[in-house]
Design a protein around this motif. Sequence first.
Motif: not given
Length: 126
Positions: A14-28
Amino acid sequence: KKFNNITYVSAVSPDLLPRYIRNCCGSFNLKTGIQGQFASPLKIYESLGCGVPVISLDSEGARFVVKSEEHGYLLSDVFDSEKIVSCMHNLARRDKKSNRLENYILENHSWNSRGLLTTEIISKLF
């Protein structure tokens, strides 16, 4: 068409999740609840809260959060590969993340905003 920059990851802390998401152009978010009924839009909240638009299967929960193409795209058919590719191209062409998506979630779907709405509704009853 082939996308070389798609990455699938397993469970993320959970503490790494925002970093992963912010590096995406979109999410499924292409799942629904039992038998296609209401599914929690948690993944949509997480993505928009990080400033990342979504591609989601159209559901009651998704429509509650995704109000415009700025927020992402709603699909009626999870197997419509041409539509998915079109949505992915549209997201990839967008400018980098916008604070507008994060602000939209904070103003409309945070615990604070939901509490204020609940208080407003209750005050109208009395």
